[in-house]
Motif scaffolding. Sequence first.
Motif, PDB file in Angstrom:
ATOM      1  N   MET A  70     -27.890   3.350  67.820  1.00  0.00           N
ATOM      2  CA  MET A  70     -26.857   4.269  68.279  1.00  0.00           C
ATOM      3  C   MET A  70     -25.765   4.372  67.222  1.00  0.00           C
ATOM      4  SD  MET A  70     -26.640   3.280  72.350  1.00  0.00           S
ATOM      5  CE  MET A  70     -26.019   4.908  72.786  1.00  0.00           C
ATOM      6  N   GLN A  71     -24.848   5.326  67.421  1.00  0.00           N
ATOM      7  CA  GLN A  71     -23.752   5.520  66.486  1.00  0.00           C
ATOM      8  C   GLN A  71     -22.457   5.750  67.252  1.00  0.00           C
ATOM      9  OE1 GLN A  71     -24.560   8.159  63.030  1.00  0.00           O
ATOM     10  NE2 GLN A  71     -26.516   8.555  64.024  1.00  0.00           N
ATOM     11  N   ASP A  72     -21.367   5.261  66.676  1.00  0.00           N
ATOM     12  CA  ASP A  72     -20.065   5.655  67.182  1.00  0.00           C
ATOM     13  C   ASP A  72     -19.230   6.140  66.007  1.00  0.00           C
ATOM     14  OD1 ASP A  72     -19.423   3.294  65.927  1.00  0.00           O
ATOM     15  OD2 ASP A  72     -18.829   2.232  67.742  1.00  0.00           O
ATOM     16  N   TYR A  73     -18.108   6.741  66.312  1.00  0.00           N
ATOM     17  CA  TYR A  73     -17.275   7.374  65.295  1.00  0.00           C
ATOM     18  C   TYR A  73     -15.849   6.858  65.406  1.00  0.00           C
ATOM     19  CZ  TYR A  73     -21.236  10.501  64.748  1.00  0.00           C
ATOM     20  OH  TYR A  73     -22.493  10.995  64.513  1.00  0.00           O
ATOM     21  N   HIS A  74     -15.228   6.624  64.251  1.00  0.00           N
ATOM     22  CA  HIS A  74     -13.849   6.157  64.195  1.00  0.00           C
ATOM     23  C   HIS A  74     -13.087   7.035  63.210  1.00  0.00           C
ATOM     24  CE1 HIS A  74     -14.574   2.063  66.070  1.00  0.00           C
ATOM     25  NE2 HIS A  74     -15.804   2.485  65.826  1.00  0.00           N
ATOM     26  N   THR A  75     -11.806   7.180  63.428  1.00  0.00           N
ATOM     27  CA  THR A  75     -10.951   7.859  62.462  1.00  0.00           C
ATOM     28  C   THR A  75     -10.069   6.824  61.791  1.00  0.00           C
ATOM     29  OG1 THR A  75      -9.294   8.326  64.159  1.00  0.00           O
ATOM     30  CG2 THR A  75     -10.936  10.040  63.708  1.00  0.00           C
ATOM     31  N   ALA A  76      -9.816   7.047  60.504  1.00  0.00           N
ATOM     32  CA  ALA A  76      -8.953   6.152  59.736  1.00  0.00           C
ATOM     33  C   ALA A  76      -8.017   6.995  58.895  1.00  0.00           C
ATOM     34  CB  ALA A  76      -9.787   5.251  58.838  1.00  0.00           C
ATOM     35  N   THR A  85      -0.691  12.027  55.610  1.00  0.00           N
ATOM     36  CA  THR A  85      -1.841  11.158  55.487  1.00  0.00           C
ATOM     37  C   THR A  85      -3.134  11.954  55.580  1.00  0.00           C
ATOM     38  OG1 THR A  85      -1.850  10.757  57.867  1.00  0.00           O
ATOM     39  CG2 THR A  85      -0.602   9.214  56.509  1.00  0.00           C
ATOM     40  N   HIS A  86      -4.181  11.359  55.019  1.00  0.00           N
ATOM     41  CA  HIS A  86      -5.511  11.954  55.104  1.00  0.00           C
ATOM     42  C   HIS A  86      -6.318  11.198  56.156  1.00  0.00           C
ATOM     43  CE1 HIS A  86      -9.425  13.504  54.064  1.00  0.00           C
ATOM     44  NE2 HIS A  86      -9.855  12.275  53.811  1.00  0.00           N
ATOM     45  N   THR A  87      -6.886  11.905  57.093  1.00  0.00           N
ATOM     46  CA  THR A  87      -7.677  11.281  58.150  1.00  0.00           C
ATOM     47  C   THR A  87      -9.158  11.395  57.822  1.00  0.00           C
ATOM     48  OG1 THR A  87      -6.014  11.783  59.827  1.00  0.00           O
ATOM     49  CG2 THR A  87      -8.222  11.271  60.611  1.00  0.00           C
ATOM     50  N   SER A  88      -9.827  10.258  57.800  1.00  0.00           N
ATOM     51  CA  SER A  88     -11.254  10.215  57.489  1.00  0.00           C
ATOM     52  C   SER A  88     -12.035   9.838  58.739  1.00  0.00           C
ATOM     53  CB  SER A  88     -11.518   9.190  56.388  1.00  0.00           C
ATOM     54  OG  SER A  88     -12.907   9.049  56.152  1.00  0.00           O
ATOM     55  N   LEU A  89     -13.163  10.512  58.936  1.00  0.00           N
ATOM     56  CA  LEU A  89     -14.057  10.205  60.047  1.00  0.00           C
ATOM     57  C   LEU A  89     -15.152   9.276  59.550  1.00  0.00           C
ATOM     58  CD1 LEU A  89     -14.875  10.836  63.026  1.00  0.00           C
ATOM     59  CD2 LEU A  89     -16.336  12.640  62.098  1.00  0.00           C
ATOM     60  N   THR A  90     -15.298   8.115  60.168  1.00  0.00           N
ATOM     61  CA  THR A  90     -16.331   7.170  59.768  1.00  0.00           C
ATOM     62  C   THR A  90     -17.406   7.075  60.836  1.00  0.00           C
ATOM     63  OG1 THR A  90     -15.257   5.234  60.765  1.00  0.00           O
ATOM     64  CG2 THR A  90     -14.599   5.827  58.534  1.00  0.00           C
ATOM     65  N   ARG A  91     -18.664   6.987  60.392  1.00  0.00           N
ATOM     66  CA  ARG A  91     -19.813   6.841  61.288  1.00  0.00           C
ATOM     67  C   ARG A  91     -20.296   5.408  61.198  1.00  0.00           C
ATOM     68  NH1 ARG A  91     -25.276   6.642  60.961  1.00  0.00           N
ATOM     69  NH2 ARG A  91     -25.133   6.693  58.673  1.00  0.00           N
ATOM     70  N   ARG A  92     -20.472   4.767  62.351  1.00  0.00           N
ATOM     71  CA  ARG A  92     -20.873   3.360  62.371  1.00  0.00           C
ATOM     72  C   ARG A  92     -22.083   3.183  63.286  1.00  0.00           C
ATOM     73  NH1 ARG A  92     -15.097   0.122  62.096  1.00  0.00           N
ATOM     74  NH2 ARG A  92     -14.040   1.645  60.754  1.00  0.00           N
ATOM     75  N   ALA A  93     -23.167   2.725  62.693  1.00  0.00           N
ATOM     76  CA  ALA A  93     -24.404   2.532  63.448  1.00  0.00           C
ATOM     77  C   ALA A  93     -24.427   1.138  64.061  1.00  0.00           C
ATOM     78  CB  ALA A  93     -25.612   2.731  62.537  1.00  0.00           C
ATOM     79  N   PHE A  94     -25.100   1.015  65.207  1.00  0.00           N
ATOM     80  CA  PHE A  94     -25.260  -0.290  65.837  1.00  0.00           C
ATOM     81  C   PHE A  94     -26.509  -0.287  66.706  1.00  0.00           C
ATOM     82  CE2 PHE A  94     -22.707   2.211  68.772  1.00  0.00           C
ATOM     83  CZ  PHE A  94     -23.197   1.876  70.034  1.00  0.00           C
ATOM     84  N   LEU A  95     -26.957  -1.480  67.081  1.00  0.00           N
ATOM     85  CA  LEU A  95     -28.102  -1.655  67.966  1.00  0.00           C
ATOM     86  C   LEU A  95     -27.596  -2.004  69.356  1.00  0.00           C
ATOM     87  CD1 LEU A  95     -30.320  -3.836  65.597  1.00  0.00           C
ATOM     88  CD2 LEU A  95     -30.487  -1.361  65.969  1.00  0.00           C
ATOM     89  N   SER A  96     -28.096  -1.298  70.344  1.00  0.00           N
ATOM     90  CA  SER A  96     -27.706  -1.549  71.732  1.00  0.00           C
ATOM     91  C   SER A  96     -28.803  -2.331  72.450  1.00  0.00           C
ATOM     92  CB  SER A  96     -27.452  -0.216  72.451  1.00  0.00           C
ATOM     93  OG  SER A  96     -27.197  -0.423  73.823  1.00  0.00           O
TER      94      SER A  96
END
Length: 225
Positions: A70-76, A85-96
């Motif tokens: 699965m994946q979730d998304y975070h902003t930094a 500021t510059h906002t970046s979208l990060t994609r983070r994969a994980f196992l459920s």
Amino acid sequence: MNTLLIPLAGPMQSWGTRSRFDDRDTESEPSKSGVLGLCAAALGIDRAEPVAHLSALAFGVRVDRPGVLMQDYHTAQLHPGQRGTHTSLTRRAFLSDAAFWAALHGDPALLLDLHAALKSPYWPLSLGRKAFVPGTPVWYPDALQPLGLLDALRHAPTLRRASEDSPYRLIVDAHEVSDPPRHTTPGERRDDPSAPFSERRYALRDVLQWVEPLPHLHASPEVPA
């Protein structure tokens, strides 16, 4: 007692080996660097301290439940300045809902210390990310085994639920497999720490991967019905 078994199960876990800032991957099973990072936290080893004694241990994994990718998304927010500021979208994969046995083989005195540390860790433990806490204890009473790495993995209790009956997948350091099973797939993993964790330097290790049925296994008492 020269093999230590570590159960790794939880709602979420992530074992990245190729991550960049905005794209965090995960392997399909625990990485050696990730498991040794967990061990270092249990022992109270700082990220800037040498870990050659841990890297010297042989490593293997048995996949009991592969979980769901699965994946979730975070902003930094990056580079604050006069223009904002510059906002970046990060994609983070994980196992459920995944479950694995990791095995470490080598120095009996080190493994004895590590077994004790997993029961009473110096720092909190996680499954690849600080937010991903183990769903079951990583300390297992009979974890220290007088067996080779592969034999210990083949005889660890199942972490599966009763309805799951497919073959198990094993990924083991190649030098630990004296008689490779048929249909074995060789490969490499760049996840063997060659310097303190703070330096993020990893060496290649040769692995063998295959699937096999293990009908003799009994359920672990930690497995939910």
